[in-house]
Write an enzyme that holds these catalytic residues in place. Structure first.
Site, PDB file in Angstrom:
ATOM      1  N   GLU A 191      -4.743  -3.047  -3.518  1.00 32.28           N
ATOM      2  CA  GLU A 191      -3.393  -2.097  -4.389  1.00 32.28           C
ATOM      3  C   GLU A 191      -3.832  -1.954  -5.434  1.00 32.28           C
ATOM      4  OE1 GLU A 191      -1.478  -5.337  -1.117  1.00 32.28           O
ATOM      5  OE2 GLU A 191      -0.776  -6.090  -3.461  1.00 32.28           O
TER       6      GLU A 191
ATOM      7  N   GLY B 284      -7.581  -1.078   6.745  1.00 36.07           N
ATOM      8  CA  GLY B 284      -7.173   0.033   7.691  1.00 36.07           C
ATOM      9  C   GLY B 284      -6.978  -0.014   9.539  1.00 36.07           C
TER      10      GLY B 284
ATOM     11  N   SER C  29      -4.426   2.124   3.424  1.00 38.72           N
ATOM     12  CA  SER C  29      -4.911   0.758   3.816  1.00 38.72           C
ATOM     13  C   SER C  29      -5.537   0.415   3.706  1.00 38.72           C
ATOM     14  CB  SER C  29      -4.510   1.007   5.549  1.00 38.72           C
ATOM     15  OG  SER C  29      -4.577  -0.366   5.909  1.00 38.72           O
TER      16      SER C  29
ATOM     17  N   THR D 160      -3.628  -1.044   9.885  1.00 38.62           N
ATOM     18  CA  THR D 160      -2.071  -1.281  10.575  1.00 38.62           C
ATOM     19  C   THR D 160      -1.753   0.226  11.214  1.00 38.62           C
ATOM     20  OG1 THR D 160      -2.253  -1.839   7.405  1.00 38.62           O
ATOM     21  CG2 THR D 160      -0.259  -1.433   9.171  1.00 38.62           C
TER      22      THR D 160
ATOM     23  N   SER E  43       0.833  -1.205  -0.109  1.00 38.43           N
ATOM     24  CA  SER E  43      -0.341   0.141  -0.371  1.00 38.43           C
ATOM     25  C   SER E  43       0.773   1.259   0.190  1.00 38.43           C
ATOM     26  CB  SER E  43      -0.575   0.136   1.416  1.00 38.43           C
ATOM     27  OG  SER E  43      -1.744  -1.148   1.184  1.00 38.43           O
TER      28      SER E  43
END
Length: 179
Positions: free
Chosen positions: A146, A87, A84, A89, A45
């Site tokens: 991604e 969401g 992310s 990380t 990402s």
């Protein structure tokens, strides 16, 4: 290979096409009005975020990827764009919280609208990864998210170019190897 390619292309098109146009406009408005733009993501990402930084630099914006040695301090009036899949990380969520605390606008790009990152964001761009039964066979891990994030961000560039009145020739002048 054809099955995987067809699956990925279809999933990316569905994902990017599902983005709420209101959030696209909020992203572009944020880019156009920010003093400085910061971008961050971890792992793959993060690579997508770095690709976007390059395009924004080619358009003449003051852009930094969080974590680079030359990145200045985020301040009030800046824009922080975070990428992310989950969401959640930790480094991305911490970046959102810190940047928000100093007054930066936070725009997140994630597959998880209920994540810690989404909660910490002013604007959430939802890119669903459509986790169906074939995903792990044809597009493992975060591939769909991604690739969708890359296509989504690249598809905003012509809209930004139009708002700025810039052409591809203008961008080429700021390309790292234009000589």
């Amino acid at each position: 290979m054809t099955a995987s390619l067809d699956y990925i292309l279809d999933a990316v098109k569905r994902s990017v096409s599902s983005v709420d146009p209101k959030t696209v406009n909020e992203l572009i408005d944020g880019i156009m009005t920010a003093k400085t733009i910061f971008v961050y993501g971890s792992g793959r990402s993060g690579l997508i975020g770095q690709f976007f930084c390059v395009r924004l630099v080619q358009l003449g914006f003051d852009v930094h990827f969080v974590g680079d040695m030359t990145t200045p301090i985020v301040m009030k009036g800046d824009l922080t764009i975070l990428v992310s899949n989950t969401g959640n990380t930790m480094s991305v969520v911490q970046t959102a919280n810190i940047a928000s605390r100093v007054g930066s606008k936070i725009i997140s790009i994630t597959d998880n609208q209920d994540s810690k990152l989404a909660i910490a964001s002013d604007v959430v761009i939802h890119l669903p990864a459509f986790k169906d039964k074939d995903r792990s066979r044809y597009a493992p891990l975060g591939t769909v998210f991604e690739e969708s994030a890359l296509v989504f961000l690249d598809s905003t560039i012509p809209m930004i170019m139009e708002r700025l009145g810039k052409t591809e020739s203008d961008m080429r002048k700021r390309h790292a190897i234009w000589v």
